[in-house]
Design a protein around this motif. Sequence first.
Motif, short mmCIF file in Angstrom:
data_model
loop_
_atom_site.label_atom_id
_atom_site.label_comp_id
_atom_site.label_asym_id
_atom_site.label_seq_id
_atom_site.Cartn_x
_atom_site.Cartn_y
_atom_site.Cartn_z
N ARG A 154 -11.48 3.01 4.93
CA ARG A 154 -11.26 4.03 4.10
C ARG A 154 -12.18 4.61 3.04
NH1 ARG A 154 -7.14 6.76 5.59
NH2 ARG A 154 -5.61 5.63 6.12
N ARG A 155 -13.43 3.80 2.86
CA ARG A 155 -14.47 4.07 1.91
C ARG A 155 -15.23 4.93 2.61
NH1 ARG A 155 -15.33 -1.85 0.37
NH2 ARG A 155 -13.60 -2.15 -1.07
N ARG A 156 -15.56 4.91 4.00
CA ARG A 156 -16.44 5.70 4.73
C ARG A 156 -15.62 6.86 4.92
NH1 ARG A 156 -17.43 1.43 9.32
NH2 ARG A 156 -18.53 0.01 8.21
N ALA A 157 -14.47 7.04 5.03
CA ALA A 157 -13.58 8.34 5.11
C ALA A 157 -13.53 9.03 4.08
CB ALA A 157 -12.27 7.88 5.72
N THR A 158 -14.07 8.58 2.72
CA THR A 158 -13.87 9.45 1.76
C THR A 158 -15.37 10.30 1.48
OG1 THR A 158 -14.35 7.73 0.26
CG2 THR A 158 -11.91 8.62 0.76
N PHE A 194 0.12 3.76 0.00
CA PHE A 194 0.55 2.45 -0.97
C PHE A 194 -0.34 1.25 -0.38
CE2 PHE A 194 3.01 -1.55 -0.71
CZ PHE A 194 3.45 -1.70 -1.87
N PHE A 195 -0.43 1.00 0.93
CA PHE A 195 -1.46 -0.10 1.32
C PHE A 195 -2.82 0.10 0.69
CE2 PHE A 195 2.38 -0.52 4.03
CZ PHE A 195 2.71 -2.00 3.60
N ASP A 196 -3.33 1.33 0.81
CA ASP A 196 -4.69 1.56 0.38
C ASP A 196 -4.90 1.43 -1.15
OD1 ASP A 196 -5.21 2.35 2.75
OD2 ASP A 196 -5.10 4.63 2.42
N THR A 197 -3.70 1.32 -2.14
CA THR A 197 -4.07 0.81 -3.52
C THR A 197 -3.37 -0.40 -3.76
OG1 THR A 197 -1.90 1.92 -3.92
CG2 THR A 197 -3.75 3.43 -3.97
N ILE A 238 -4.10 -17.55 10.77
CA ILE A 238 -3.61 -16.26 10.46
C ILE A 238 -3.74 -15.71 9.34
CG2 ILE A 238 -1.04 -15.34 10.01
CD1 ILE A 238 -1.65 -15.85 13.13
N GLN A 239 -4.05 -16.59 8.32
CA GLN A 239 -4.47 -16.11 6.95
C GLN A 239 -5.94 -15.44 6.89
OE1 GLN A 239 -4.38 -19.41 4.27
NE2 GLN A 239 -2.47 -19.60 4.24
N ARG A 240 -6.76 -15.97 7.90
CA ARG A 240 -7.97 -15.34 7.93
C ARG A 240 -8.01 -13.97 8.85
NH1 ARG A 240 -9.30 -20.76 8.48
NH2 ARG A 240 -9.34 -20.78 10.99
N LEU A 241 -7.10 -13.75 9.64
CA LEU A 241 -7.02 -12.74 10.58
C LEU A 241 -6.54 -11.67 9.70
CD1 LEU A 241 -7.12 -11.44 13.30
CD2 LEU A 241 -4.74 -12.26 13.67
N VAL A 242 -5.47 -11.74 8.74
CA VAL A 242 -4.94 -10.74 7.86
C VAL A 242 -5.98 -10.51 6.98
CG1 VAL A 242 -3.30 -10.68 6.26
CG2 VAL A 242 -2.56 -11.56 8.19
N GLY A 243 -6.88 -11.38 6.59
CA GLY A 243 -7.74 -11.11 5.47
C GLY A 243 -9.13 -10.30 6.03
N LYS A 244 -9.35 -10.50 7.36
CA LYS A 244 -10.27 -9.57 7.99
C LYS A 244 -9.78 -8.15 8.15
CE LYS A 244 -12.57 -13.27 10.31
NZ LYS A 244 -13.27 -13.87 11.79
N TRP A 245 -8.29 -8.27 8.54
CA TRP A 245 -7.71 -6.68 8.94
C TRP A 245 -7.82 -6.14 7.56
CZ3 TRP A 245 -3.09 -4.83 6.66
CH2 TRP A 245 -2.79 -3.35 7.30
N LEU A 246 -7.60 -6.90 6.41
CA LEU A 246 -7.68 -6.17 5.09
C LEU A 246 -9.12 -5.38 4.48
CD1 LEU A 246 -5.10 -8.49 2.81
CD2 LEU A 246 -4.82 -6.02 3.54
N ASN A 247 -9.88 -6.35 4.92
CA ASN A 247 -11.31 -5.97 4.59
C ASN A 247 -11.63 -4.75 5.37
OD1 ASN A 247 -11.68 -7.89 2.76
ND2 ASN A 247 -12.64 -9.48 4.16
N ALA A 248 -11.35 -4.99 6.87
CA ALA A 248 -11.73 -3.75 7.58
C ALA A 248 -11.14 -2.47 7.32
CB ALA A 248 -11.43 -4.05 9.12
#
Length: 50
Positions: free
Chosen positions: A46-50, A9-12, A31-41
Amino acid sequence: MLDVDVQNFFDTLDHQICRDLLSKRVSCGVIQRLVGKWLNARARGRRRAT
């Protein structure tokens, strides 16, 4: 019993929508930047794992 794959769910989920909702609830830019970095990471990992 309910079996749900929450990880997919969170991947899509659209990250921009998450950021917009977060900015309405959280005023702290750190906090907003921290969450943004977490989402980007998470997306890059996920892209590397596929």
